[in-house]
Design a protein around this motif. Sequence first.
Motif, PDB file in Angstrom:
ATOM      1  N   GLY A   1     -11.574   3.848 -20.165  1.00 57.95           N
ATOM      2  CA  GLY A   1     -11.185   3.365 -18.850  1.00 57.95           C
ATOM      3  C   GLY A   1      -9.734   2.928 -18.907  1.00 57.95           C
ATOM      4  O   GLY A   1      -9.060   3.112 -19.928  1.00 57.95           O
ATOM      5  N   ILE A   2      -9.264   2.382 -17.797  1.00 57.20           N
ATOM      6  CA  ILE A   2      -7.873   1.922 -17.715  1.00 57.20           C
ATOM      7  C   ILE A   2      -7.861   0.415 -17.501  1.00 57.20           C
ATOM      8  O   ILE A   2      -8.655  -0.122 -16.719  1.00 57.20           O
ATOM      9  N   HIS A   3      -6.973  -0.255 -18.220  1.00 55.67           N
ATOM     10  CA  HIS A   3      -6.725  -1.679 -18.008  1.00 55.67           C
ATOM     11  C   HIS A   3      -5.475  -1.787 -17.148  1.00 55.67           C
ATOM     12  O   HIS A   3      -4.419  -1.314 -17.543  1.00 55.67           O
ATOM     13  N   MET A   4      -5.612  -2.385 -15.980  1.00 50.97           N
ATOM     14  CA  MET A   4      -4.468  -2.584 -15.084  1.00 50.97           C
ATOM     15  C   MET A   4      -4.011  -4.027 -15.234  1.00 50.97           C
ATOM     16  O   MET A   4      -4.709  -4.956 -14.849  1.00 50.97           O
ATOM     17  N   GLU A   5      -2.848  -4.206 -15.865  1.00 52.24           N
ATOM     18  CA  GLU A   5      -2.312  -5.551 -16.113  1.00 52.24           C
ATOM     19  C   GLU A   5      -1.129  -5.751 -15.167  1.00 52.24           C
ATOM     20  O   GLU A   5      -0.075  -5.171 -15.355  1.00 52.24           O
ATOM     21  N   GLY A   6      -1.309  -6.566 -14.133  1.00 47.86           N
ATOM     22  CA  GLY A   6      -0.333  -6.641 -13.054  1.00 47.86           C
ATOM     23  C   GLY A   6      -0.672  -5.584 -12.031  1.00 47.86           C
ATOM     24  O   GLY A   6      -1.639  -4.841 -12.221  1.00 47.86           O
ATOM     25  N   PRO A   7       0.062  -5.487 -10.936  1.00 47.10           N
ATOM     26  CA  PRO A   7       1.296  -6.236 -10.608  1.00 47.10           C
ATOM     27  C   PRO A   7       1.044  -7.598  -9.971  1.00 47.10           C
ATOM     28  O   PRO A   7       1.980  -8.254  -9.570  1.00 47.10           O
ATOM     29  N   TYR A   8      -0.229  -8.024  -9.924  1.00 51.91           N
ATOM     30  CA  TYR A   8      -0.547  -9.298  -9.251  1.00 51.91           C
ATOM     31  C   TYR A   8      -0.472 -10.442 -10.263  1.00 51.91           C
ATOM     32  O   TYR A   8      -1.484 -11.086 -10.577  1.00 51.91           O
TER      33      TYR A   8
ATOM     34  N   HIS B   1       8.810  -5.834  -9.392  1.00 50.21           N
ATOM     35  CA  HIS B   1       7.596  -5.096  -9.033  1.00 50.21           C
ATOM     36  C   HIS B   1       6.344  -5.970  -8.995  1.00 50.21           C
ATOM     37  O   HIS B   1       5.249  -5.479  -8.727  1.00 50.21           O
ATOM     38  N   VAL B   2       6.529  -7.272  -9.303  1.00 51.92           N
ATOM     39  CA  VAL B   2       5.397  -8.208  -9.162  1.00 51.92           C
ATOM     40  C   VAL B   2       5.113  -8.352  -7.675  1.00 51.92           C
ATOM     41  O   VAL B   2       6.029  -8.414  -6.860  1.00 51.92           O
ATOM     42  N   GLN B   3       3.849  -8.379  -7.288  1.00 50.54           N
ATOM     43  CA  GLN B   3       3.528  -8.451  -5.856  1.00 50.54           C
ATOM     44  C   GLN B   3       2.239  -9.233  -5.606  1.00 50.54           C
ATOM     45  O   GLN B   3       1.451  -9.457  -6.531  1.00 50.54           O
ATOM     46  N   PRO B   4       2.038  -9.656  -4.341  1.00 55.30           N
ATOM     47  CA  PRO B   4       0.792 -10.342  -4.004  1.00 55.30           C
ATOM     48  C   PRO B   4      -0.397  -9.404  -4.212  1.00 55.30           C
ATOM     49  O   PRO B   4      -0.235  -8.183  -4.177  1.00 55.30           O
ATOM     50  N   ALA B   5      -1.565  -9.989  -4.413  1.00 57.79           N
ATOM     51  CA  ALA B   5      -2.773  -9.181  -4.604  1.00 57.79           C
ATOM     52  C   ALA B   5      -3.328  -8.768  -3.249  1.00 57.79           C
ATOM     53  O   ALA B   5      -3.258  -9.534  -2.296  1.00 57.79           O
ATOM     54  N   SER B   6      -3.849  -7.569  -3.180  1.00 59.52           N
ATOM     55  CA  SER B   6      -4.558  -7.180  -1.959  1.00 59.52           C
ATOM     56  C   SER B   6      -5.593  -6.128  -2.315  1.00 59.52           C
ATOM     57  O   SER B   6      -5.396  -5.309  -3.223  1.00 59.52           O
ATOM     58  N   ILE B   7      -6.703  -6.187  -1.592  1.00 56.02           N
ATOM     59  CA  ILE B   7      -7.780  -5.222  -1.832  1.00 56.02           C
ATOM     60  C   ILE B   7      -7.289  -3.816  -1.496  1.00 56.02           C
ATOM     61  O   ILE B   7      -7.595  -2.857  -2.207  1.00 56.02           O
ATOM     62  N   ASP B   8      -6.495  -3.705  -0.433  1.00 55.78           N
ATOM     63  CA  ASP B   8      -5.960  -2.393  -0.041  1.00 55.78           C
ATOM     64  C   ASP B   8      -5.096  -1.788  -1.136  1.00 55.78           C
ATOM     65  O   ASP B   8      -5.243  -0.612  -1.479  1.00 55.78           O
ATOM     66  N   ASP B   9      -4.177  -2.606  -1.650  1.00 53.54           N
ATOM     67  CA  ASP B   9      -3.290  -2.094  -2.694  1.00 53.54           C
ATOM     68  C   ASP B   9      -4.100  -1.686  -3.920  1.00 53.54           C
ATOM     69  O   ASP B   9      -3.882  -0.615  -4.500  1.00 53.54           O
ATOM     70  N   PHE B  10      -5.064  -2.542  -4.298  1.00 48.43           N
ATOM     71  CA  PHE B  10      -5.892  -2.194  -5.460  1.00 48.43           C
ATOM     72  C   PHE B  10      -6.647  -0.892  -5.202  1.00 48.43           C
ATOM     73  O   PHE B  10      -6.741  -0.033  -6.080  1.00 48.43           O
ATOM     74  N   SER B  11      -7.204  -0.753  -4.016  1.00 47.31           N
ATOM     75  CA  SER B  11      -8.000   0.439  -3.715  1.00 47.31           C
ATOM     76  C   SER B  11      -7.166   1.705  -3.835  1.00 47.31           C
ATOM     77  O   SER B  11      -7.655   2.739  -4.316  1.00 47.31           O
TER      78      SER B  11
END
Length: 324
Positions: free
Chosen positions: A75-82, A97-107
Amino acid sequence: MTVELPGLFDLQVNGFAGIDFNAAGLTAERVAQALDRIRATGVTRCLPTLVTSPFERFAGNARVIAAMSTPAIAGIHMEGPYVSAEDGARGAHPRQHVQPASIDDFSRRQDAADGRIVLVTLAPEVAGAMRLVEHLAASGVRVAIGHTAATPQQIADAVAAGATLATHLGNGCAQMLPRHPNVIWELLAADALAASLIVDGHHLPPSTVKAMVRAKGADRTILVTDAVAAAGCAPGRYTMGGVACELGRDGRVSLVGTPYLAGSSLTLDRAIANTVRFTGLPLDAVIPMASTLPAGYIGTTTSGTVIADWDAEAAALHIRRVTA
Ligand SMILES: [Zn+2]
């Protein structure tokens, strides 16, 4: 003494042997080449880790990795950007490139990764993080807390929302902290959180490793390498996701011109040996931390076996053969 181990399992690998999983233009051949070299260190399965980067870069590299059918990629480990934008807590993650978390962005990122993101490291204090933690936990993606300057309450809230791991505990936080309370004690004391540790002798002093392993318990400690492209290479300058870093003769990898560590040149076989040396635990008690525990943490199994020589006196593990 010859020992047989389960195939090792690394939850956090950014690259290896000159190959950077976060570089522009990543190809399946390059990833396969890195996995081959990692395998020689006893690691038969891992999570290639994609750190904070522009969406297009993340998506492009996630597509390349997701399209590979090798069982070596669990699998993939996503570290950041949140993650935290603060110096220290942010570590080597590029601030722009650090940014707020959002379900849309993650999706969107998960779509690019064809659903293969299985672990997300985020900072609970980032805007939108709590809703995302709930969403991830509900959809079976593991949530780790890391690169954070969270308050005790924010950590407690993230745990209540479903976070289950502290990513490279003791690193990815401010250089200077109040003696207590602070983020390290909170993450250490949260029983619902396993902890991953980078036991290369640079990220954590030996006594810190010993105290952390005792506090968390051997069954909730996971060894990771957080290896970058410089791992398995000669000392010199390398890049990680376009950021310049330097591998010293002592094996330390730092951001050029700063005191900040930028991943490691560690291999998991050495992490095992270091942990035995630093904690005084027997080899048998440490091996699961680098194999069955991380595999179980993300709900899967290890693959294959490793035959190694264990030199108890020197606390050195020499990998001889890796099967399957
Ligand atoms: Zn990190």
